[in-house]
Design an enzyme around this catalytic site. Structure first.
Site, short mmCIF file in Angstrom:
data_model
loop_
_atom_site.label_atom_id
_atom_site.label_comp_id
_atom_site.label_asym_id
_atom_site.label_seq_id
_atom_site.Cartn_x
_atom_site.Cartn_y
_atom_site.Cartn_z
N GLY A 10 51.38 5.38 44.38
CA GLY A 10 52.41 6.14 43.65
C GLY A 10 53.19 7.07 44.56
O GLY A 10 54.36 7.37 44.32
N ASN A 11 52.57 7.51 45.67
CA ASN A 11 53.25 8.39 46.61
C ASN A 11 54.28 7.66 47.46
O ASN A 11 55.07 8.30 48.16
CB ASN A 11 52.23 9.11 47.50
CG ASN A 11 51.45 10.15 46.71
OD1 ASN A 11 52.01 10.86 45.88
ND2 ASN A 11 50.16 10.25 46.95
N LYS A 128 40.73 11.78 37.97
CA LYS A 128 41.94 11.15 38.49
C LYS A 128 43.08 12.17 38.61
O LYS A 128 43.55 12.70 37.61
CB LYS A 128 42.37 10.00 37.56
CG LYS A 128 43.66 9.32 37.97
CD LYS A 128 43.52 8.58 39.27
CE LYS A 128 44.82 7.88 39.66
NZ LYS A 128 44.80 7.41 41.04
N LYS A 213 44.45 2.86 40.29
CA LYS A 213 45.21 1.62 40.53
C LYS A 213 44.53 0.69 41.53
O LYS A 213 44.67 -0.52 41.45
CB LYS A 213 46.64 1.94 40.95
CG LYS A 213 46.83 2.45 42.36
CD LYS A 213 47.38 1.41 43.31
CE LYS A 213 47.74 1.95 44.66
NZ LYS A 213 46.73 2.62 45.44
N LYS A 275 39.84 3.61 47.49
CA LYS A 275 40.37 2.43 48.19
C LYS A 275 39.22 1.65 48.84
O LYS A 275 39.15 0.42 48.73
CB LYS A 275 41.39 2.85 49.25
CG LYS A 275 42.66 3.44 48.65
CD LYS A 275 43.58 4.03 49.69
CE LYS A 275 44.90 4.48 49.09
NZ LYS A 275 44.81 5.31 47.90
#
Length: 312
Positions: A10-11, A128, A213, A275
């Site tokens: 998103g960044n 989150k 995500k 991640k």
């Protein structure tokens, strides 16, 4: 043809301290989609996922400010709104980049619902990060006045945190598979997807949360039998001792080594940890590979010349 799921953060749409406007998001995506177009040109079968943490958080702030005029929407509806708006911008900018290169490809954004367990422990312990960064004083004030849960985010400041349950299934998986089979570039599971719960009869309803995500991307990659999961981030590699004098990039990790480093606390909860967890999950379930790298080095990473590669 190699099928890959590429997860954009998103960044990548709104960098820290940038104005969170549609124009800024589109400008940032122009460079992002140029790298993705390179992969299409090289013959990769592409499925794109993306984050929405900053965007859904900003939407929640907007709605809170306007609550005396319009009632705020629940988080799952805001997930859907940001999935649609970001998906629209990705498909548009990628389409225009491919046209520039005389490449004809169908691109479709699928509004994706992800099944979660309503008894998931994530609902008891919000984790989150969403929305903007705050200093400690502002964060504590927001916690007191709005009832938010606020936590430090990887040393970058304080952010609101919301429940983040584990993704279990993708409701639209069959149409997604059909589109991939037809050669369509699919944008799916945006922002981790829209969290829903399903009862015994199969009926569904939304639930307030934001799914990570990377975890949703790992699930989607498994369900579509992708050859690789590629998670893009702000650095070229995952590191141990990140930010210290003795930091060291990780070029290849086995699942076992990755789990040992996670247990030793090498990866920050708000950034690299999900991640690594998601990459390990995908590799351990499929035997395929996962890659963590920067957008700029994604092509090199797929050729084995950059990035952190997680292998079985």
């Amino acid at each position: 043809m190699k099928r890959i799921v590429v997860a954009i953060g998103g960044n990548a749409l709104n960098k820290p301290n940038e104005k969170p406007t549609a124009e800024v998001m589109e400008k940032n995506l122009l460079s992002t989609t140029a790298y993705l177009a390179d992969l299409v040109q090289e013959g990769y079968e592409l499925v794109i996922t993306h984050g929405n943490g900053p965007q859904v958080g900003n939407l929640l702030v907007q709605q809170d400010l306007a609550k005396e005029v319009f009632p705020p929407f629940p988080i799952d509806v805001n997930d859907a709104m940001t999935q649609g708006s970001i998906g629209y911008l990705i498909t548009q900018t990628l389409n225009n980049e491919l046209i520039k290169r005389n490449i004809k490809k169908d691109i479709a954004c699928v509004l994706t619902q992800i099944v979660v367990d309503e008894h998931d422990k994530g609902f008891e312990n919000p984790s989150k990060p969403v929305g903007p960064f705050y200093d400690r004083e502002t964060a504590k004030e927001l916690e007191k006045t709005k009832g938010w849960t606020v936590k430090e985010d990887a040393g970058r400041g304080y952010r609101r945190v919301v429940p983040s349950p584990m993704p279990l299934d993708v409701l639209e998986i069959e149409p997604i598979r059909e589109m991939i089979k037809d050669g369509t570039i699919v944008v799916a599971a945006g922002g981790g997807g829209i969290p829903i719960v399903r009862d015994e009869s199969g009926r569904i309803k939304g639930i307030e949360a934001v799914i990570d995500k990377d975890r949703a991307s790992a699930l989607l990659a498994k369900l579509i039998e992708a050859d690789a999961l590629v998670i893009l981030t702000g650095v070229d590699y995952a590191y141990i001792n990140f930010g210290r004098d003795n930091q060291k990039e990780l070029k290849e990790l086995t699942v076992k080594e990755g789990r040992e480093l996670m247990e030793a606390g090498h990866f920050a909860k708000g950034s690299m940890l999900p991640k690594i967890e998601s990459a390990i999950e995908f590799v351990s379930l499929t035997g395929k590979e996962a890659i963590i790298t920067s957008l700029e080095n994604v092509d090199l990473a797929l050729k084995g010349e950059s990035g952190t590669r997680i292998v079985a």
